[in-house]
Motif scaffolding. Structure first.
Motif, PDB file in Angstrom:
ATOM      1  N   LEU A 272      40.401  38.599  35.332  1.00 31.43           N
ATOM      2  CA  LEU A 272      39.041  39.120  35.191  1.00 31.43           C
ATOM      3  C   LEU A 272      38.110  38.336  36.096  1.00 31.43           C
ATOM      4  CD1 LEU A 272      36.796  40.811  33.820  1.00 31.43           C
ATOM      5  CD2 LEU A 272      36.694  39.045  32.045  1.00 31.43           C
ATOM      6  N   ALA A 273      37.311  39.061  36.889  1.00 31.40           N
ATOM      7  CA  ALA A 273      36.275  38.450  37.718  1.00 31.40           C
ATOM      8  C   ALA A 273      34.923  38.990  37.282  1.00 31.40           C
ATOM      9  CB  ALA A 273      36.512  38.762  39.195  1.00 31.40           C
ATOM     10  N   LEU A 274      33.970  38.093  37.093  1.00 29.46           N
ATOM     11  CA  LEU A 274      32.590  38.453  36.759  1.00 29.46           C
ATOM     12  C   LEU A 274      31.759  38.221  38.014  1.00 29.46           C
ATOM     13  CD1 LEU A 274      32.416  36.654  33.283  1.00 29.46           C
ATOM     14  CD2 LEU A 274      33.044  39.036  33.758  1.00 29.46           C
ATOM     15  N   LEU A 275      31.250  39.316  38.606  1.00 30.95           N
ATOM     16  CA  LEU A 275      30.645  39.256  39.936  1.00 30.95           C
ATOM     17  C   LEU A 275      29.236  39.843  39.927  1.00 30.95           C
ATOM     18  CD1 LEU A 275      33.692  40.498  42.058  1.00 30.95           C
ATOM     19  CD2 LEU A 275      33.077  38.144  41.475  1.00 30.95           C
ATOM     20  N   PRO A 276      28.271  39.156  40.559  1.00 31.97           N
ATOM     21  CA  PRO A 276      26.897  39.679  40.596  1.00 31.97           C
ATOM     22  C   PRO A 276      26.759  40.840  41.564  1.00 31.97           C
ATOM     23  CG  PRO A 276      27.059  37.613  41.809  1.00 31.97           C
ATOM     24  CD  PRO A 276      28.397  37.831  41.173  1.00 31.97           C
ATOM     25  N   ILE A 277      25.879  41.781  41.220  1.00 29.62           N
ATOM     26  CA  ILE A 277      25.629  42.919  42.111  1.00 29.62           C
ATOM     27  C   ILE A 277      24.138  43.211  42.273  1.00 29.62           C
ATOM     28  CG2 ILE A 277      27.842  44.025  41.551  1.00 29.62           C
ATOM     29  CD1 ILE A 277      26.180  46.078  39.867  1.00 29.62           C
TER      30      ILE A 277
END
Length: 386
Positions: A272-277
């Motif tokens: 799981l990757a938590l990435l800003p957008i």
């Protein structure tokens, strides 16, 4: 007139003194240590030479972009005054290879895996800023603080107010005494309110329990709490090594050289990757910012990580820039369609626990240059996004 002239003279002297003294008063030494490739003995820096690596950075962005937002020099699309949140029950713990992620808002997630409850950049305050001044959240937290399960581990990426909320951290510490992991210097800031934290440099490893540890990893950002304390503390992303696949939390980041995503992938498969957008548009049509990635760069980071699942964050909670409320997830969906990536990368609903499938290796996704992706996104539907 003589009294008026005297008053003006003293006012000018006071102003000059404040200009000379106040910045030093607002400075702080958060960390002292030997110089490195990203620390000159006083302040930290991005080692990938941001101005050359980020040609898309508009001139005068730091001052000009903020001024345009504050002065409303460009007409910004309306945001909802409030976003409804339907809370759902959260399990006290999960185990047996299960992983569940619940978006609380902004960069705050509750990730449950390996019997651990992990929080990222927790903020439950209504405003992101000092003294209760700053952008107000448009949605209540996806999980009410009093309904949080007992927290074991907290990751704090840097000291900006929308990521290091001292009021929330103090509540968490007083209630649960979790292990708090951060980058160099941030432990000093949290220590000011009686919250102990373990700080490490990029590449540093913090054991949590057998089979689980946190690696503080590089990203591309900056730090400050006041004015003159700029870059006195380090910023970071994190890899949490877990049985069954790692958790990657990007923190707050620009693209930089993007090699930091490759470095994080080197620590093992990313489940799981938590990435800003979000918070990426300070002028019309902008697709990235030197200190914030938008969807265009986020999809490339997901590809480099090889993440079998990625979830979008850092959008739709605090209004920090000029894009419309739902532009980040809509642009993300378009970018994923253009790149034809095999992994799943999307936005999720606030407060809805999201089961994360077991890690599965992805088929090799062909890299797509930024220019080619922007060309693919040059459609009427994308151009209409504000």
């Amino acid at each position: 007139m003589r009294w008026l002239g005297t008053a003006v003279l003293f006012a000018v002297i006071g102003l000059c003194l404040s200009i000379a003294v106040v910045p030093y008063f607002l400075d702080a030494i958060y960390y002292a240590g030997p110089a490195t490739a990203h620390f000159d003995g006083a302040r930290f820096a991005n080692p990938d030479r941001e101005d050359e690596i980020n040609p898309q950075r508009p001139p005068g962005r730091r001052a000009g972009g903020l001024w345009r937002v504050l002065a409303n020099a460009e007409r910004r699309p309306e945001w909802p005054e409030q976003v409804p949140v339907t809370e759902r029950p959260v399990s006290p713990r999960v185990g047996g290879g299960v992983m569940v992620a619940t978006w609380v808002g902004h960069a705050t997630f509750l990730v449950q895996a390996a019997g651990l409850n992990i929080l990222t950049d927790p903020i439950w305050s209504n405003r992101a800023g000092p003294f209760g001044i700053g952008p107000a959240r448009v949605s209540a937290p996806g999980i009410a603080f009093d309904k949080l399960p007992r927290i074991d581990l907290v990751l704090v990426s840097h000291n900006h107010y929308d990521h290091m909320d001292l009021a929330t951290l103090k509540r968490l510490w007083d209630r649960d005494h979790p292990r708090i992991v951060t980058a160099l210097g941030n432990d000093s800031v949290m220590g000011q309110v009686g919250v102990p934290a373990t700080a490490a440099d990029w590449g540093g490893r913090v054991p949590v329990r057998p089979g689980v540890d946190v690696i503080v990893t590089r990203n591309h950002h900056w730090s400050t709490r006041w004015i003159s304390d700029k870059n006195r503390a380090l910023w970071s992303s994190f890899v949490v090594r877990l049985p069954g696949g790692n958790l990657f939390f990007a923190g707050d980041t620009g693209a930089g050289d993007l090699n930091w995503a490759d470095e994080a992938a080197g620590y093992g498969p990313v489940r799981l990757a938590l990435l800003p957008i979000g918070a990426f548009r300070f002028r019309p049509g902008q697709m990235g910012d030197w200190s914030h990635i938008g969807p265009v760069d986020a999809v490339e980071i997901a590809r480099r990580l090889g993440a079998s699942r990625a979830i979008a964050m850092h959008w739709g909670t605090f209004r920090l820039s000029s894009e419309a409320y739902d532009t980040p997830p809509r642009l993300l969906a378009a970018a994923m369609a253009c790149t034809r990536q095999h992994g799943r990368f999307d936005a999720v609903r606030l407060g809805a626990p999201e089961p994360i499938a077991p890690y599965a290796p992805l088929g090799a996704a062909a890299p797509m240059t930024r220019a080619a992706l922007l060309a693919c996104l040059d459609t009427p539907a994308v151009r209409a996004l504000r």
